[in-house]
Scaffold this motif. Structure first.
Motif, PDB file in Angstrom:
ATOM      1  N   VAL A 131      -7.504   3.061  -7.727  1.00  0.00           N
ATOM      2  CA  VAL A 131      -6.834   3.932  -6.763  1.00  0.00           C
ATOM      3  C   VAL A 131      -5.711   3.234  -6.008  1.00  0.00           C
ATOM      4  O   VAL A 131      -5.761   2.044  -5.731  1.00  0.00           O
ATOM      5  CB  VAL A 131      -7.826   4.502  -5.726  1.00  0.00           C
ATOM      6  N   TYR A 135      -8.825  18.467  -3.045  1.00  0.00           N
ATOM      7  CA  TYR A 135      -8.053  18.407  -4.291  1.00  0.00           C
ATOM      8  C   TYR A 135      -8.897  18.867  -5.474  1.00  0.00           C
ATOM      9  O   TYR A 135      -8.464  19.626  -6.322  1.00  0.00           O
ATOM     10  CB  TYR A 135      -7.580  16.967  -4.562  1.00  0.00           C
ATOM     11  N   PHE A 180      -5.509   9.591   4.697  1.00  0.00           N
ATOM     12  CA  PHE A 180      -4.644   9.066   3.635  1.00  0.00           C
ATOM     13  C   PHE A 180      -5.400   8.301   2.551  1.00  0.00           C
ATOM     14  O   PHE A 180      -4.947   8.199   1.427  1.00  0.00           O
ATOM     15  CB  PHE A 180      -3.598   8.120   4.228  1.00  0.00           C
ATOM     16  N   SER A 233     -11.792   2.621  -0.513  1.00  0.00           N
ATOM     17  CA  SER A 233     -10.616   1.815  -0.160  1.00  0.00           C
ATOM     18  C   SER A 233     -10.595   1.554   1.336  1.00  0.00           C
ATOM     19  O   SER A 233     -10.264   0.455   1.781  1.00  0.00           O
ATOM     20  CB  SER A 233      -9.326   2.544  -0.527  1.00  0.00           C
ATOM     21  N   ASP A 263      -9.010   6.973   0.378  1.00  0.00           N
ATOM     22  CA  ASP A 263     -10.360   7.368  -0.019  1.00  0.00           C
ATOM     23  C   ASP A 263     -11.364   6.418   0.636  1.00  0.00           C
ATOM     24  O   ASP A 263     -10.993   5.352   1.133  1.00  0.00           O
ATOM     25  CB  ASP A 263     -10.500   7.368  -1.533  1.00  0.00           C
ATOM     26  N   PHE A 287     -13.779  -3.576  -8.765  1.00  0.00           N
ATOM     27  CA  PHE A 287     -12.484  -4.250  -8.635  1.00  0.00           C
ATOM     28  C   PHE A 287     -12.021  -4.215  -7.180  1.00  0.00           C
ATOM     29  O   PHE A 287     -11.459  -5.190  -6.681  1.00  0.00           O
ATOM     30  CB  PHE A 287     -11.431  -3.622  -9.567  1.00  0.00           C
ATOM     31  N   LEU A 288     -12.282  -3.100  -6.503  1.00  0.00           N
ATOM     32  CA  LEU A 288     -11.955  -3.044  -5.079  1.00  0.00           C
ATOM     33  C   LEU A 288     -12.752  -4.084  -4.305  1.00  0.00           C
ATOM     34  O   LEU A 288     -12.210  -4.771  -3.431  1.00  0.00           O
ATOM     35  CB  LEU A 288     -12.250  -1.649  -4.514  1.00  0.00           C
ATOM     36  N   LEU A 339       0.845  -1.200   0.000  1.00  0.00           N
ATOM     37  CA  LEU A 339       0.000   0.000   0.000  1.00  0.00           C
ATOM     38  C   LEU A 339       0.877   1.247   0.000  1.00  0.00           C
ATOM     39  O   LEU A 339       0.678   2.174  -0.783  1.00  0.00           O
ATOM     40  CB  LEU A 339      -0.896  -0.018   1.239  1.00  0.00           C
ATOM     41  N   LEU A 340       1.876   1.232   0.872  1.00  0.00           N
ATOM     42  CA  LEU A 340       2.756   2.399   0.976  1.00  0.00           C
ATOM     43  C   LEU A 340       3.594   2.579  -0.288  1.00  0.00           C
ATOM     44  O   LEU A 340       3.976   3.698  -0.640  1.00  0.00           O
ATOM     45  CB  LEU A 340       3.667   2.276   2.199  1.00  0.00           C
ATOM     46  N   MET A 397     -13.723   0.843 -10.860  1.00  0.00           N
ATOM     47  CA  MET A 397     -12.835   1.015  -9.706  1.00  0.00           C
ATOM     48  C   MET A 397     -13.447   0.359  -8.467  1.00  0.00           C
ATOM     49  O   MET A 397     -12.793  -0.415  -7.771  1.00  0.00           O
ATOM     50  CB  MET A 397     -12.610   2.506  -9.450  1.00  0.00           C
ATOM     51  N   VAL A 428      -2.350   4.703  -3.068  1.00  0.00           N
ATOM     52  CA  VAL A 428      -1.960   5.906  -2.334  1.00  0.00           C
ATOM     53  C   VAL A 428      -0.549   6.331  -2.753  1.00  0.00           C
ATOM     54  O   VAL A 428       0.288   5.496  -3.073  1.00  0.00           O
ATOM     55  CB  VAL A 428      -2.010   5.698  -0.806  1.00  0.00           C
ATOM     56  N   GLY A 464       2.495   2.220  -3.126  1.00  0.00           N
ATOM     57  CA  GLY A 464       1.631   2.823  -4.138  1.00  0.00           C
ATOM     58  C   GLY A 464       0.969   1.841  -5.080  1.00  0.00           C
ATOM     59  O   GLY A 464       0.483   2.222  -6.130  1.00  0.00           O
ATOM     60  N   MET A 465       0.927   0.564  -4.725  1.00  0.00           N
ATOM     61  CA  MET A 465       0.263  -0.407  -5.606  1.00  0.00           C
ATOM     62  C   MET A 465      -1.248  -0.139  -5.635  1.00  0.00           C
ATOM     63  O   MET A 465      -1.841   0.168  -4.601  1.00  0.00           O
ATOM     64  CB  MET A 465       0.522  -1.813  -5.065  1.00  0.00           C
ATOM     65  N   PRO A 466      -1.874  -0.256  -6.815  1.00  0.00           N
ATOM     66  CA  PRO A 466      -3.329  -0.097  -6.862  1.00  0.00           C
ATOM     67  C   PRO A 466      -3.986  -1.062  -5.867  1.00  0.00           C
ATOM     68  O   PRO A 466      -3.685  -2.265  -5.865  1.00  0.00           O
ATOM     69  CB  PRO A 466      -3.689  -0.452  -8.301  1.00  0.00           C
ATOM     70  N   ILE A 467      -4.883  -0.530  -5.036  1.00  0.00           N
ATOM     71  CA  ILE A 467      -5.363  -1.287  -3.884  1.00  0.00           C
ATOM     72  C   ILE A 467      -6.102  -2.563  -4.281  1.00  0.00           C
ATOM     73  O   ILE A 467      -5.945  -3.609  -3.649  1.00  0.00           O
ATOM     74  CB  ILE A 467      -6.231  -0.372  -2.997  1.00  0.00           C
TER      75      ILE A 467
END
Lengths: 435, 215
Positions: free
Chosen positions: B127, A387, A337, A342, A339, A288-289, A18-19, A285, B129, A21-24
């Motif tokens: 998404v 943002y 941190f 997620s 959304d 898939f999550l 996760l840290l 999105m 992070v 930056g992999m797509p969750i």
């Protein structure tokens, strides 16, 4: 290795990826696959991802997601944001911070026909910000109001948040949506009060508008909100009375808004493609999550962690409200941190069994969790609404918007406390529903 | 390195880049500095650059396919909406629901979701992070990107492989309309294959940047 240790190692790997930056979604599938492989066998693990993905992608209740997002897309195309804003401006102009209150009311109205909060922040930013700036509102107040107002979409049905929560916890999506109505109104009211107090304490931040509005004008202005009312009552009324299921309500709402767009002759090729593409992109999105979370949950269930954690917490000799407060703090922290969707897919497999073990009502917790996730939309460093708004109000620095949103965070927390003290506010309407 | 020569103008101006310019990894204006047709470009190149030229072609092809597939998928949202409304209206007003609307909805949703997975990856819609990685140096960022993209490629390749096997073994048909499930299950492999190619292009770009061959 004991299953629990494997589960913990898997969770550590999850956090590391996760840290990085992999797509969750793919991260959860990846770790879930490795974990299932380790705890059972390769033959058992291999088909899980493909089967789960098809199962999620072809599951009837999930058709509600593209339909809810289409509602928001068509509502924007129909120009509903501007009409709502103009109506509420006439009604609330004389209040301290009247334009801000009107913005909140318009956001709440838009939320009643749209499921996505970023869309609301962007749409409202384009309409309300120039007006507030024209009347000399401080940028901090003006942007804070819009950023916070956008979060209402997440709580006021139709809301994507409740749909995902309902999917992950197997609660009735219809009841969840209905349960969001009163808390949504309360939160909108609290936001309105924040604006009024702000304007009272710092009159320079929100200069009063001198123009008077006659009663006749106010009544005539109500023309601007009939579409919102019709669509909201069609969708939520249908669900509440049990005529239609939530998916059918989403389709009816999207269709009604589509007809409104056609009647107003606002349908362009570009707008239609944009609305459809948005619906596809967000649905993909989210699903898939959900598929990733499902695979990961299999692994967690095999590791017995959820049962162990909920058993351990239920056995603790502390008030269940202490545990609840800790969970809420965790959500508040994660919201800085991650959304909202997620956050739900990552935490609910462990947290939801704890909530059940502590005898909290699952629907009530859904509303409180959604409320805390709304806060995540406006907390630094990662606040999606902020943002989005920074893209609309290019001359306002992002830190200024974050500062402007702080008082509204207080309103969210107070609303959460109120709902905890009086769960009836959440549970009254769903308790009246037939099924 | 040679995107100029190969990117098709029609595609560069297509809706992919128009709709989400901030997100697309390559903006048209950066590439519009050269000319000539792709075949001329290939012929005029020094020998060692054929690989890059082919990669550039592959990239454009993948992008076109992803967008095309997502476009087809997203169109299914409209019949999904209309069918559901017609079913509700038929049931409430005429007591005659549309037979098979339930299973048709499921099939349409599967097309919508599975066909667009690659495009969603292309616009970074899946998404993740970046609050930590964005503080890293660009080299380290690319290194993290390579690691995570490899993990994505791994799991997506399993998805494609097993999706294909699952679809080939499927003989079931839907309850009312007797529509076979196999083609829809095959979309897992098909959409997954497109997704795999998107990740492969991603990996290639990151590796090139890591080796200093791309800005």
């Amino acid at each position: 290795m004991s299953p629990i240790l494997v589960g913990l190692l898997g969770s550590l790997l999850l956090v590391a990826l996760l840290l990085l930056g992999m797509p969750i979604a793919f991260m959860m599938m990846f770790v879930g696959f490795l974990g299932i492989w380790h705890l059972t066998s390769l033959d058992a693990a291999l088909p899980v991802v493909a089967k789960t993905l098809y199962g999620v992608a072809a599951h009837y209740p999930y058709t509600i997601i593209p339909l809810f997002i289409l509602m928001g897309g068509f509502a924007s195309t129909a120009g509903i944001t501007r009409e709502l804003y103009e109506t509420f401006d006439k009604w609330f102009r004389r209040l301290p911070g009247g334009l801000g209150v009107a913005t909140i009311a318009a956001c709440a109205g838009f939320a009643a026909v749209s499921g996505s909060s970023v869309a609301a922040a962007a749409a409202m930013g384009n309409v309300a910000l120039p007006e507030m700036r024209r009347f000399g509102y401080a940028p901090r107040l003006a942007t804070g109001v819009v950023a916070a107002g956008g979060t209402l979409s997440f709580l006021i049905p139709p809301s994507l948040g409740f749909v995902v929560y309902g999917m992950l916890t197997e609660q009735s999506i219809g009841k969840l949506l209905i349960s969001g109505i009163f808390p949504g109104i309360i939160l909108a009211g609290a936001y309105g009060l924040v604006v009024v107090f702000w304007a009272k304490l710092k009159p320079k931040a929100a200069p009063a508008s001198p123009q008077k509005v006659s009663f006749r004008e106010k009544i005539l202005a109500l023309r601007g909100i009939w579409e919102t009312f019709v669509v909201f009552f069609l969708v939520m009324g249908g669900i509440y009375l049990g005529f239609i299921n939530p998916t059918e309500a989403g389709a009816s709402g999207a269709f009604a808004l589509f007809v409104i767009v056609l009647l107003k002759r606002r349908l362009t090729w570009k707008a239609a493609v944009a609305a459809l593409l948005e619906a596809a992109r967000i649905s993909i999105m989210v699903l898939f999550l959900v598929a990733g979370a499902t695979v990961f949950s299999y692994f967690l269930a095999l590791s017995t962690i959820p049962a162990a954690v909920s058993g351990w917490i239920a056995g603790l000799d502390v008030s269940r409200y202490v545990v609840l407060a800790i969970i809420i703090l965790i959500y508040f922290f994660l919201g800085c941190f991650l959304d909202a969707v997620s956050m739900m897919v990552l935490t609910l497999p462990v947290i939801f069994p704890v909530i059940l073990a502590l005898n909290f009502h699952p629907i009530w917790f859904g509303v409180v969790a959604i409320l805390m996730m709304e806060a995540g939309l406006i907390t630094p460093p990662v606040g999606l609404n902020v943002y989005t708004l920074a893209g609309v109000a290019k001359d306002v620095p992002m830190t200024e918007i974050f500062k402007g949103a702080v008082p509204f965070l207080v309103a969210i927390v107070l609303t959460a406390v109120t709902l905890t003290a009086f769960p009836k506010i959440v549970l009254y309407l769903p308790s009246l529903m037939g099924r | 390195m040679w995107p100029v020569l190969l990117s098709s103008r029609k595609f560069e101006k297509g809706p992919v880049l128009v709709l989400r310019p901030g997100v697309d990894r390559q903006r048209p204006q950066k590439t519009e500095t050269g000319g000539g047709t792709p075949s001329q470009a290939v012929l005029g190149l020094p020998r060692g650059l054929y690989g890059e030229v082919l990669m550039e072609r592959f990239r454009v092809l993948v992008r076109k396919l992803s967008y095309g597939a997502c476009f087809i998928g997203m169109l299914f949202a409209l019949p999904l909406m209309l069918l559901t409304v017609a079913d509700v209206a038929g049931r409430i007003f005429f007591d005659k629901p549309i037979p098979g609307s339930f299973e048709l909805s499921e099939y349409m949703l599967s097309v919508l979701i599975l066909m667009g997975a690659a495009y969603t990856q292309h616009v970074k819609g899946h998404v993740g992070v970046d609050f930590l990685t964005k503080r890293f140096s660009s080299k380290l960022q690319d290194l993290c990107g390579v690691i995570t993209t490899l993990a994505c490629l791994f799991i997506v390749s399993i998805l494609v492989w097993q999706g294909y096997l699952d679809a080939m073994a499927e003989t079931a048909v839907s309850d009312q309309l007797r529509i076979p499930q196999r083609p829809f299950k095959m979309l897992v492999a098909l959409g997954g294959a497109l997704l795999f190619m998107e990740f492969a292009v991603d990996l290639w770009e990151k590796l090139e940047r890591l080796m200093g061959r791309r800005p």
